[in-house]
Motif scaffolding. Structure first.
Motif, PDB file in Angstrom:
ATOM      1  N   ASP A   1      41.295  33.291  50.930  1.00  0.00           N
ATOM      2  CA  ASP A   1      39.947  32.759  51.494  1.00  0.00           C
ATOM      3  C   ASP A   1      38.890  33.026  50.432  1.00  0.00           C
ATOM      4  O   ASP A   1      37.845  32.427  50.516  1.00  0.00           O
ATOM      5  N   GLY A   2      39.189  34.038  49.431  1.00  0.00           N
ATOM      6  CA  GLY A   2      38.181  34.228  48.675  1.00  0.00           C
ATOM      7  C   GLY A   2      38.682  34.762  47.239  1.00  0.00           C
ATOM      8  O   GLY A   2      39.650  35.267  47.337  1.00  0.00           O
ATOM      9  N   ILE A   3      37.348  35.073  46.173  1.00  0.00           N
ATOM     10  CA  ILE A   3      38.129  35.768  44.999  1.00  0.00           C
ATOM     11  C   ILE A   3      36.912  36.931  44.882  1.00  0.00           C
ATOM     12  O   ILE A   3      35.511  36.737  45.216  1.00  0.00           O
ATOM     13  N   TRP A   4      37.366  37.987  44.490  1.00  0.00           N
ATOM     14  CA  TRP A   4      36.454  39.093  44.069  1.00  0.00           C
ATOM     15  C   TRP A   4      36.540  39.073  42.362  1.00  0.00           C
ATOM     16  O   TRP A   4      37.597  39.165  41.674  1.00  0.00           O
ATOM     17  N   LEU A   5      35.521  38.862  41.733  1.00  0.00           N
ATOM     18  CA  LEU A   5      35.534  38.961  40.042  1.00  0.00           C
ATOM     19  C   LEU A   5      35.012  40.447  39.526  1.00  0.00           C
ATOM     20  O   LEU A   5      33.996  40.788  39.903  1.00  0.00           O
ATOM     21  N   SER A   6      35.934  40.646  38.769  1.00  0.00           N
ATOM     22  CA  SER A   6      35.626  41.877  38.182  1.00  0.00           C
ATOM     23  C   SER A   6      34.311  41.718  37.241  1.00  0.00           C
ATOM     24  O   SER A   6      34.169  40.551  36.970  1.00  0.00           O
ATOM     25  N   PRO A   7      33.382  42.704  36.603  1.00  0.00           N
ATOM     26  CA  PRO A   7      32.404  42.721  35.988  1.00  0.00           C
ATOM     27  C   PRO A   7      32.403  41.619  34.752  1.00  0.00           C
ATOM     28  O   PRO A   7      33.200  41.752  33.991  1.00  0.00           O
ATOM     29  N   PHE A   8      31.440  40.785  34.846  1.00  0.00           N
ATOM     30  CA  PHE A   8      31.347  39.901  33.667  1.00  0.00           C
ATOM     31  C   PHE A   8      29.923  39.876  32.920  1.00  0.00           C
ATOM     32  O   PHE A   8      29.490  39.050  32.237  1.00  0.00           O
ATOM     33  N   TYR A   9      29.243  40.908  33.336  1.00  0.00           N
ATOM     34  CA  TYR A   9      27.882  40.987  32.909  1.00  0.00           C
ATOM     35  C   TYR A   9      27.848  41.556  31.210  1.00  0.00           C
ATOM     36  O   TYR A   9      28.717  42.113  30.729  1.00  0.00           O
ATOM     37  N   PRO A  10      26.761  41.130  30.565  1.00  0.00           N
ATOM     38  CA  PRO A  10      26.562  41.790  29.134  1.00  0.00           C
ATOM     39  C   PRO A  10      27.004  43.120  29.239  1.00  0.00           C
ATOM     40  O   PRO A  10      26.306  44.011  30.046  1.00  0.00           O
TER      41      PRO A  10
ATOM     42  N   ASP B   1      28.326  38.073  30.012  1.00  0.00           N
ATOM     43  CA  ASP B   1      28.459  38.456  28.577  1.00  0.00           C
ATOM     44  C   ASP B   1      29.093  37.173  27.940  1.00  0.00           C
ATOM     45  O   ASP B   1      29.989  36.460  28.462  1.00  0.00           O
ATOM     46  N   PRO B   2      28.881  36.800  26.579  1.00  0.00           N
ATOM     47  CA  PRO B   2      29.095  35.832  25.786  1.00  0.00           C
ATOM     48  C   PRO B   2      30.925  35.552  25.920  1.00  0.00           C
ATOM     49  O   PRO B   2      31.462  34.735  26.014  1.00  0.00           O
ATOM     50  N   LEU B   3      31.371  36.972  25.847  1.00  0.00           N
ATOM     51  CA  LEU B   3      33.112  37.010  26.219  1.00  0.00           C
ATOM     52  C   LEU B   3      33.520  36.062  27.216  1.00  0.00           C
ATOM     53  O   LEU B   3      34.804  35.508  27.093  1.00  0.00           O
ATOM     54  N   PHE B   4      32.830  36.063  28.264  1.00  0.00           N
ATOM     55  CA  PHE B   4      33.103  35.477  29.334  1.00  0.00           C
ATOM     56  C   PHE B   4      32.690  34.067  29.731  1.00  0.00           C
ATOM     57  O   PHE B   4      32.891  33.338  30.518  1.00  0.00           O
ATOM     58  N   GLY B   5      31.660  33.435  29.062  1.00  0.00           N
ATOM     59  CA  GLY B   5      30.930  32.282  29.170  1.00  0.00           C
ATOM     60  C   GLY B   5      29.584  32.406  29.287  1.00  0.00           C
ATOM     61  O   GLY B   5      28.813  33.097  28.572  1.00  0.00           O
TER      62      GLY B   5
END
Length: 529
Positions: free
Chosen positions: A37-46, A63-67
């Motif tokens: 039903d949904g996804i939980w994304l681990s932290p992608f912040y700078p 973060d540029p690592l992730f987009g």
């Protein structure tokens, strides 16, 4: 059913060996087919990535690592078109030592407003050379680090319940609460459906920061045990505040927003306080994850959850795996290391049990493939700060974070584009070829098909919605319960077959299950005729 995406290990779109948001977007059709039903994304912040993103330097960017934010918006749009909700992992207990506010605090004098946002305190002993109290960090070592003052002299200490690169926020400072209001609104305005809240029983510390009777309890258990540092009563005011923000957005557009907390507290009764009607919608019930493979142990934790949590009208949130725990296939089958045999059978049975329980359920990426823990990673590739701080491999978390295998017979197994020489950020073992998603989808006996079939039935059968369960009489070592008036789930925790509680062929079973028989290490569902 929410699927936890550990972004750096899900799917890499650029060839740098690290999963990213574009990779998550590319994997959405796979998740839609699975039936989540949904996804939980681990932290992608700078972040400087001292703890793989749980040390946040900027809560309102990518973060540029992730987009970048444009890629994030594309991901949310694609998920919405597929009917998949998106939850973000938010980290309000601590930030990165590179966060602008902490850098400002280091440059400011003792007693300044900039330092009030964190827990700065004078040391004890001659010249303040000893930490302000005796607390130890969960990842090992003292929970305090001393700073050098702007004039170059040894100065105050600051609190960090995890690593020195993760200073704890001081939630008694109103400016901190206001800043997180802004952060929530930033992401809600970008279309997210809610938040998984890291260390949700944390945030507030005892106002006097006294010594603990057992200062190493957190490090010893790798859990939030110190009653002076966790589960303070004021934390519930934060969740009421966040709940009101979510309801404001729901009233605006009619779309529900979800708050789910990582809540580690001593009892199910204490856990229930976090999911009262004006606080969190859900909070992970970790007792099922930590229960030993034993019928009495499982019955005890399920009964306590149903009595103390569901009994208040709240939803129990079940989980068997996550990015901090040894995977069930290995946990239930030790000392086996590659997931075959007993551990895999038990993990399949546990999955059907969880899917039959009333409430919400979360699965961790790779769980649907039956991935085992990777236990033989060499020391020189380990990245877990627990290992870096203690030198011990006990309870390190790299083994459950190895990138997913998607296709092929050799690493990188389709995880990262390019040749087989492309290296994922953690090495994948050769036996991951047996667990690749293309092989799992082609094999109707795979973990993937068990989860997909269970999720389909869970969405179709009203008996498996919210409600209660009724325990049934069963032989020793067997758990059996009824949902609704006619759906029976039974799990044989032993290895020898026993009579099935219902005659006839099961609707779904985790392993071979002839009519009238419940095989060892097997779970099954029946509809009474």
């Amino acid at each position: 059913m929410i699927y936890q995406v550990y972004v750096r290990s899900f799917l890499d779109s650029t060839g740098d060996g690290i999963g990213d948001l574009a990779g998550v977007r590319a994997g959405l059709p796979y998740l839609k087919k699975l039936g989540v039903d949904g996804i939980w994304l681990s932290p992608f912040y700078p972040s400087p990535q001292h703890d793989h993103g749980y040390d946040v330097a900027d809560y309102c960017d990518v973060d540029p690592l992730f987009g970048d934010l444009d890629e994030f918006d594309r991901l949310v749009g694609a998920a919405r078109r597929l009917g998949i909700k998106v939850l973000l992992d938010i980290v309000p207990n601590h930030c990165s030592s590179e966060h602008p506010w902490f850098r400002e605090a280091l440059a400011a004098p003792a007693g300044s407003p900039a330092r009030a946002r964190f827990h700065f305190a004078d040391g004890r002993g001659p010249d303040g050379a000893e930490p302000p109290n005796n607390w130890h960090a969960m990842f090992g070592g003292p929970a305090w680090s001393r700073v050098t003052e702007p004039d170059g002299t040894p100065g105050q200490w600051y609190l960090h319940m995890f690593t020195p690169e993760q200073p704890d926020w001081n939630w008694r400072e109103p400016e901190v609460a206001a800043e997180f209001d802004r952060v929530l609104r930033f992401w809600l305005d970008r279309g997210v459906d809610g938040f998984r809240i890291d260390v949700a029983a944390g945030l507030y510390k005892h106002p006097e920061l006294p010594d603990s009777d057992d200062p190493e309890a957190d490090a010893r258990t790798r859990d939030s045990v110190n009653p002076l540092a966790w589960n303070q009563p004021e934390v519930h005011d934060v969740w009421r505040r966040w709940r009101s923000i979510c309801e404001e957005y729901t009233e605006r557009d009619g779309l529900d927003r979800l708050l789910v907390g990582e809540v580690s507290v001593p009892t199910a009764r204490e856990h229930a306080r976090y999911v009262r009607p004006d606080e969190l919608h859900q909070a992970f019930f970790f007792d099922l994850l930590s229960a030993s493979w034993d019928a009495d142990a499982f019955r005890k934790v399920i009964s306590e959850a149903m009595q103390d949590i569901a009994g208040t009208g709240s939803t129990v949130t079940w989980v068997l795996n996550n990015h901090d725990q040894v995977r069930t296939v290995t946990r239930y089958g030790e000392p086996a290391t590659e997931g075959s045999g007993l551990g895999a059978a038990r993990a399949r049975a546990a999955a059907l049990l969880m899917l039959a329980l009333p409430g919400a359920a979360y699965i961790y990426q790779g769980e649907e493939l039956g991935l085992p823990e990777v236990v033989d990673l060499p020391d020189d590739v380990l990245t877990d700060p627990i290992f870096r701080r203690t030198g011990s491999r006990a309870r390190i978390r790299d083994g459950c974070r190895v990138p997913l295998p998607w296709s092929g017979q050799a690493s990188p197994f389709g995880f990262t584009p390019g040749t087989e020489s492309a290296k994922p950020w953690l090495p994948q073992p050769e036996y991951f070829a047996e667990y690749a998603t293309d092989r799992a989808l082609a094999d109707t006996r795979s973990f993937w098909h068990l989860y997909r079939d269970g999720l389909q039935l869970r969405s179709q059968l009203p008996q498996l919605g919210e409600g209660t369960l009724r325990w049934l009489d069963a032989p020793p070592g067997v758990l059996a319960f009824e949902r609704g008036d006619d759906l029976v789930c039974a799990v044989n925790f032993g290895t020898a077959p026993t009579p099935a509680p219902v005659s006839g062929t099961p609707l779904l079973a985790s392993g071979p299950c002839p009519p009238g028989v419940l095989s060892g290490s097997t779970a099954a569902w029946w509809i009474r005729s």
